[in-house]
Design a protein around this motif. Sequence first.
Motif, PDB file in Angstrom:
ATOM      1  N   ALA A 192     -12.404 -42.973  28.302  1.00 44.49           N
ATOM      2  CA  ALA A 192     -12.851 -43.798  27.179  1.00 44.49           C
ATOM      3  C   ALA A 192     -13.304 -45.183  27.658  1.00 44.49           C
ATOM      4  N   ILE A 193     -12.511 -45.799  28.555  1.00 50.23           N
ATOM      5  CA  ILE A 193     -12.827 -47.171  28.998  1.00 50.23           C
ATOM      6  C   ILE A 193     -14.122 -47.193  29.811  1.00 50.23           C
ATOM      7  N   VAL A 194     -14.252 -46.234  30.743  1.00 50.28           N
ATOM      8  CA  VAL A 194     -15.468 -46.194  31.567  1.00 50.28           C
ATOM      9  C   VAL A 194     -16.694 -45.913  30.693  1.00 50.28           C
ATOM     10  N   ALA A 195     -16.553 -44.983  29.739  1.00 50.75           N
ATOM     11  CA  ALA A 195     -17.687 -44.667  28.864  1.00 50.75           C
ATOM     12  C   ALA A 195     -18.078 -45.880  28.028  1.00 50.75           C
ATOM     13  N   ALA A 196     -17.069 -46.613  27.515  1.00 50.23           N
ATOM     14  CA  ALA A 196     -17.362 -47.805  26.710  1.00 50.23           C
ATOM     15  C   ALA A 196     -18.088 -48.846  27.551  1.00 50.23           C
ATOM     16  N   GLY A 197     -17.593 -49.094  28.771  1.00 45.14           N
ATOM     17  CA  GLY A 197     -18.215 -50.077  29.654  1.00 45.14           C
ATOM     18  C   GLY A 197     -19.644 -49.708  30.010  1.00 45.14           C
ATOM     19  N   MET A 198     -19.836 -48.425  30.332  1.00 49.67           N
ATOM     20  CA  MET A 198     -21.184 -47.970  30.697  1.00 49.67           C
ATOM     21  C   MET A 198     -22.137 -48.043  29.509  1.00 49.67           C
ATOM     22  N   ALA A 199     -21.623 -47.758  28.313  1.00 45.93           N
ATOM     23  CA  ALA A 199     -22.480 -47.802  27.127  1.00 45.93           C
ATOM     24  C   ALA A 199     -23.027 -49.214  26.925  1.00 45.93           C
ATOM     25  N   LEU A 200     -22.195 -50.232  27.249  1.00 42.74           N
ATOM     26  CA  LEU A 200     -22.641 -51.617  27.114  1.00 42.74           C
ATOM     27  C   LEU A 200     -23.574 -51.997  28.268  1.00 42.74           C
ATOM     28  N   ALA A 201     -23.187 -51.580  29.497  1.00 40.68           N
ATOM     29  CA  ALA A 201     -23.960 -51.965  30.676  1.00 40.68           C
ATOM     30  C   ALA A 201     -25.339 -51.305  30.689  1.00 40.68           C
ATOM     31  N   ALA A 202     -25.413 -50.074  30.183  1.00 38.51           N
ATOM     32  CA  ALA A 202     -26.672 -49.318  30.273  1.00 38.51           C
ATOM     33  C   ALA A 202     -27.484 -49.414  28.986  1.00 38.51           C
ATOM     34  N   ALA A 203     -27.103 -50.333  28.091  1.00 38.11           N
ATOM     35  CA  ALA A 203     -27.739 -50.384  26.777  1.00 38.11           C
ATOM     36  C   ALA A 203     -29.236 -50.632  26.853  1.00 38.11           C
TER      37      ALA A 203
ATOM     38  N   LEU B  46     -16.979 -40.608  22.061  1.00 36.68           N
ATOM     39  CA  LEU B  46     -16.621 -41.482  20.935  1.00 36.68           C
ATOM     40  C   LEU B  46     -16.556 -42.935  21.378  1.00 36.68           C
ATOM     41  N   ALA B  47     -15.992 -43.195  22.582  1.00 33.81           N
ATOM     42  CA  ALA B  47     -15.933 -44.581  23.070  1.00 33.81           C
ATOM     43  C   ALA B  47     -17.332 -45.120  23.331  1.00 33.81           C
ATOM     44  N   ALA B  48     -18.235 -44.249  23.798  1.00 31.15           N
ATOM     45  CA  ALA B  48     -19.611 -44.687  24.080  1.00 31.15           C
ATOM     46  C   ALA B  48     -20.359 -45.028  22.794  1.00 31.15           C
ATOM     47  N   ILE B  49     -19.920 -44.478  21.667  1.00 29.86           N
ATOM     48  CA  ILE B  49     -20.538 -44.823  20.380  1.00 29.86           C
ATOM     49  C   ILE B  49     -19.897 -46.095  19.812  1.00 29.86           C
ATOM     50  N   VAL B  50     -18.560 -46.186  19.949  1.00 33.27           N
ATOM     51  CA  VAL B  50     -17.834 -47.299  19.319  1.00 33.27           C
ATOM     52  C   VAL B  50     -18.153 -48.637  19.985  1.00 33.27           C
ATOM     53  N   ALA B  51     -18.163 -48.672  21.334  1.00 35.68           N
ATOM     54  CA  ALA B  51     -18.292 -49.958  22.035  1.00 35.68           C
ATOM     55  C   ALA B  51     -19.546 -50.737  21.633  1.00 35.68           C
ATOM     56  N   PRO B  52     -20.748 -50.124  21.671  1.00 33.05           N
ATOM     57  CA  PRO B  52     -21.922 -50.900  21.240  1.00 33.05           C
ATOM     58  C   PRO B  52     -21.878 -51.250  19.752  1.00 33.05           C
ATOM     59  N   GLY B  53     -21.271 -50.385  18.942  1.00 39.25           N
ATOM     60  CA  GLY B  53     -21.159 -50.670  17.502  1.00 39.25           C
ATOM     61  C   GLY B  53     -20.360 -51.926  17.235  1.00 39.25           C
ATOM     62  N   LEU B  54     -19.400 -52.220  18.122  1.00 36.88           N
ATOM     63  CA  LEU B  54     -18.566 -53.406  17.935  1.00 36.88           C
ATOM     64  C   LEU B  54     -19.148 -54.629  18.636  1.00 36.88           C
ATOM     65  N   LEU B  55     -19.669 -54.423  19.850  1.00 39.31           N
ATOM     66  CA  LEU B  55     -20.036 -55.577  20.684  1.00 39.31           C
ATOM     67  C   LEU B  55     -21.535 -55.853  20.727  1.00 39.31           C
ATOM     68  N   MET B  56     -22.348 -54.930  20.213  1.00 38.51           N
ATOM     69  CA  MET B  56     -23.798 -55.164  20.200  1.00 38.51           C
ATOM     70  C   MET B  56     -24.372 -54.874  18.815  1.00 38.51           C
ATOM     71  N   PRO B  57     -23.830 -55.498  17.774  1.00 41.49           N
ATOM     72  CA  PRO B  57     -24.278 -55.124  16.425  1.00 41.49           C
ATOM     73  C   PRO B  57     -25.756 -55.415  16.168  1.00 41.49           C
ATOM     74  N   GLN B  58     -26.297 -56.459  16.822  1.00 40.20           N
ATOM     75  CA  GLN B  58     -27.715 -56.786  16.629  1.00 40.20           C
ATOM     76  C   GLN B  58     -28.567 -56.294  17.791  1.00 40.20           C
ATOM     77  N   GLY B  59     -27.994 -55.461  18.665  1.00 35.28           N
ATOM     78  CA  GLY B  59     -28.750 -54.946  19.798  1.00 35.28           C
ATOM     79  C   GLY B  59     -28.551 -55.735  21.080  1.00 35.28           C
ATOM     80  N   ALA B  60     -27.922 -56.927  20.999  1.00 37.53           N
ATOM     81  CA  ALA B  60     -27.644 -57.709  22.208  1.00 37.53           C
ATOM     82  C   ALA B  60     -26.129 -57.904  22.315  1.00 37.53           C
ATOM     83  N   PHE B  61     -25.643 -57.942  23.564  1.00 39.61           N
ATOM     84  CA  PHE B  61     -24.211 -58.077  23.812  1.00 39.61           C
ATOM     85  C   PHE B  61     -23.698 -59.389  23.219  1.00 39.61           C
ATOM     86  N   ASP B  62     -22.721 -59.319  22.332  1.00 40.02           N
ATOM     87  CA  ASP B  62     -22.240 -60.513  21.635  1.00 40.02           C
ATOM     88  C   ASP B  62     -20.715 -60.465  21.464  1.00 40.02           C
ATOM     89  N   PRO B  63     -19.983 -60.910  22.509  1.00 39.92           N
ATOM     90  CA  PRO B  63     -18.523 -60.902  22.408  1.00 39.92           C
ATOM     91  C   PRO B  63     -17.974 -62.225  21.882  1.00 39.92           C
TER      92      PRO B  63
END
Lengths: 232, 105
Positions: A192-203, B46-63
Amino acid sequence: MTLPSPRDELIAGAHAIAPVLLGAVPFGFVAGVAAIASGLTPLEGMALSVLSFSGIAQLIVCQLIAAGSPALVAIAAAGVVSLRHMMYSAAIAPHLAHLSPRWRALLAFLMTDQSFAMTVKHFSEPGERRNRHWYVLGSSATLYLAWQAAVAIGILLGAQVPAHWSLDFAVVLTFIALLVPAVRTRADLAAAIVAAGMALAAAGLPFRLALVVASVAGIAAGMAIELGRKHK
Amino acid sequence: MKTWLVILGVALVTFLLRASFLLFANPHRFPHAFRQALTFVPPAVLAAIVAPGLLMPQGAFDPTLANPRWIAGLVALAVAMRLRNPLAPIAAGLPALWLLQWAMG
């Protein structure tokens, strides 16, 4: 031990799924709203739901259609998020192997995260199993009908929900509700953690390929932890 | 036209994946590693869907604190870890987001 009749099993399955409907109905409503918001006609939105019966796949497809993605990319993304159904299929196949192909096709079509969990639980209980496929049908058909009704309401009322209610966030929250129970071991957590990180890094990748890249990376991380544990 | 192509394609793909082992293949004929990889699909996807939904709501990384979604998401995560009810994270996360949006004006 008496054999429960098909009717008994059907009704027991429909009863058992009732609490799940409380979570599925708002999710279905959101999926209906999302279909209209992404520019699908009511007929297209309903057809997508009736034919694919998968909240996550429906939402991903709506997002991609709204973003103007090529058809193949939208179909591939729906496939990636539906890969988990392959795992469910493998897990319940032994229980349903005695059924006709028509029965197995019907139960496959109606399969969901929720009905899979209930099916596994029901088949693990003691007693006569011969009619248990009717229980699976009772629970999954009930969920199917409730889901389609919720999507239809979402499609009808979708345009009237104000944007500042942020109903799209309910979708992310639904995924959080599914994610947390899916993480049971340290290897799951690593995935889960690696997938979440990659999803952000590869956006930045085109065609929302980040989802695919991140999923594969997460699966690899889970496998690596699992292998490391075994070799200790 | 293209939309209908997508709808039919998605219908076919979702059905074939569900039917894979129920209709077409014997899971025991597949290597153990393959079945094990499948068990990591739900947490990873599921984590790959959730993470951008929380941290990139406008399409750019925004923590930052200007983005209320990741904070509301943390609330929902904490609730989901404590309560098994699948409705609880929605019932906690959505009001949390409304409250944060209201507080930020």
